[in-house]
Design an enzyme around this catalytic site. Structure first.
Site, PDB file in Angstrom:
ATOM      1  CG  ASP A 181      -1.670  -1.287   1.404  1.00 10.98           C
ATOM      2  OD1 ASP A 181      -2.499  -1.577   0.543  1.00 10.98           O
ATOM      3  OD2 ASP A 181      -1.429  -1.998   2.407  1.00 10.98           O
ATOM      4  CG  ASP A 220      -2.895  -4.636  -1.152  1.00  9.88           C
ATOM      5  OD1 ASP A 220      -4.097  -4.902  -1.349  1.00  9.88           O
ATOM      6  OD2 ASP A 220      -2.314  -4.946  -0.110  1.00  9.88           O
ATOM      7  CG  ASP A 224      -4.768  -1.491   3.705  1.00 12.50           C
ATOM      8  OD1 ASP A 224      -5.655  -0.908   3.051  1.00 12.50           O
ATOM      9  OD2 ASP A 224      -4.346  -2.620   3.422  1.00 12.50           O
ATOM     10  NE  ARG A 277     -11.211  -4.286  -0.147  1.00  6.27           N
ATOM     11  CZ  ARG A 277     -10.230  -5.181  -0.046  1.00  6.27           C
ATOM     12  NH1 ARG A 277      -8.997  -4.776   0.207  1.00  6.27           N
ATOM     13  NH2 ARG A 277     -10.477  -6.466  -0.193  1.00  6.27           N
TER      14      ARG A 277
END
Length: 399
Positions: A181, A220, A224, A277
């Site tokens: 990430d 990815d 996060d 997301r």
């Protein structure tokens, strides 16, 4: 030396977030290379520090060959694990543990890339872009196990995983899975991410090839917040041109570390041209207000309602293209209650839970997250959010 204002989201709770504001002159650095940034992170221990990024730092080398283990050959990898040969019933974990196999060599190559592109951000640090075009290409900021970090004013171009792993057992027809990430908040506390731009830059998913009939996914997430992280505020960022964008909580089985944590505030962020997301939530008390969502026809959902999530999503603005329904804004992974109030879709006031339930009568969502956010400063009317956020979010809007 700006610090997070009092009351500005979860990162302002308890001790607040000051980053490196107290740094003395010896702990103020200006960096122009990725290696220079890593060196500045490592210098001075946990003493307060300010690191200024000037220009674009290239973290990932010239080509993927820079990281390849001797003997790794992608064409041989494709031949060895072609579903016509390998099938879909067995994953590649045994191959990974067997020296000399292409999966073993892929894993060694991936480890070399990880070593190169990951950088550990220490406690009591402010990392800030200065001048035009400040940012990082291909790097992964690891805010891991530390307290009191500020990241502002950077354009973060997503790392491009050179060595995605093929998993034939992921779904009915397998999938390519990638790592890295742009930024990870992992078991860290009091983190403020403000006025950054997260993007796939020159390598959007549309440019990626396909193998075995599946996209060769080299991205990815953009951000996060996982594994016991807590007290995080993300404000005035732009998240752009990405698929799986922002995950809060990475596993349904992580209750031992995540219950009572993952408290995150998202406000005045621009989520543009994303698939899903934004965020997906497990466990956390997440307050998402005054964010602007601008979707394309590739849109899947914004708010993923996950295991034991406690999401409050209020006074956000959604601009959806023709053919994309307001029922798509929410996605039910688990039947966790969610508060949605005062949101607008294409300018019209919309009850997001009611819209979802009208389209999903067999798997309805329940209203009422069970808590009321109090850590908010200025709250804009939802009808003005698209303009306010569009004018103010992103790295180039930091003043």
């Amino acid at each position: 030396r700006r610090t997070l204002p009092a009351g500005d989201g979860w990162a302002s709770a308890t001790t607040g977030t000051t980053g490196g504001a107290a740094a003395d002159a010896a702990h103020v650095y200006t960096v122009t290379t990725w290696d220079g940034l890593k060196a500045a992170f490592a210098a001075g221990g946990t003493a307060p520090k300010i690191i200024k990024v000037r220009g674009t730092l290239d973290a990932d080398g010239d080509t993927c060959a820079d990281f390849s283990a001797a003997g790794y050959d992608f064409d041989q990898y494709l031949a060895a694990y072609d579903p016509a040969v390998w099938g879909y019933d067995e994953n590649l974990e045994g191959e990974k543990a067997t020296p000399g196999t292409q999966e073993y060599l892929r894993d060694r190559s991936a480890a070399a890339q990880a070593e190169a592109i990951k950088a550990d951000v220490p406690a009591n640090t402010t990392l800030i872009g200065v001048g035009k075009g400040a940012g990082i290409v291909g790097g992964s900021l690891q805010i891991n196990g530390v307290d009191n970090v500020i990241v502002r004013g950077l354009t973060l171009e997503s790392p491009l995983d050179c060595f995605p792993q093929w998993d034939p057992t992921d779904g009915d027809t397998g999938n390519w899975n990638s790592e890295y990430d742009s930024a990870v908040v992992h078991n860290a506390t009091h983190v403020w991410l403000d006025h950054n731009t997260f993007t796939d830059g020159e390598h959007p998913d549309a440019t990626l090839p396909s193998y075995y009939g599946r996209i060769f996914q080299q991205h990815d997430g953009e951000l996060d917040v996982v594994k016991g992280a807590d007290y995080v505020t993300a404000s005035w960022n732009a998240f752009e041109d990405h698929d799986k964008t922002l995950m809060i909580g990475n596993s349904d089985s992580a209750g031992a570390t995540d219950e009572g944590r993952l408290r995150v505030t998202l406000h005045h962020n621009l989520f543009r041209n994303l698939v899903e997301r934004a965020p997906r939530v497990r466990f956390g008390q997440v307050d998402a207000y005054n964010n602007a969502y601008v979707a394309t026809t590739e849109y899947a959902y914004s708010f993923g309602i996950g295991y034991k999530s406690q999401l409050v999503a209020e006074k956000n603005s959604f601009t959806l293209p023709k053919g994309v329904s307001a029922a798509s804004v929410l996605y039910r992974w688990n039947d966790s209650p969610v508060t949605t109030a005062g949101n607008v879709v294409n300018g019209a006031a919309t009850d997001l839970v009611a819209a979802y339930n009208a389209a999903h009568a067999d798997t309805p969502l329940t209203s009422g997250a069970g808590w009321t956010p109090t850590l908010r400063t200025h709250v804009d009317p939802a009808r003005t959010v698209a303009e306010v956020v569009g004018r103010g979010a992103g790295a180039d809007r930091l003043r």
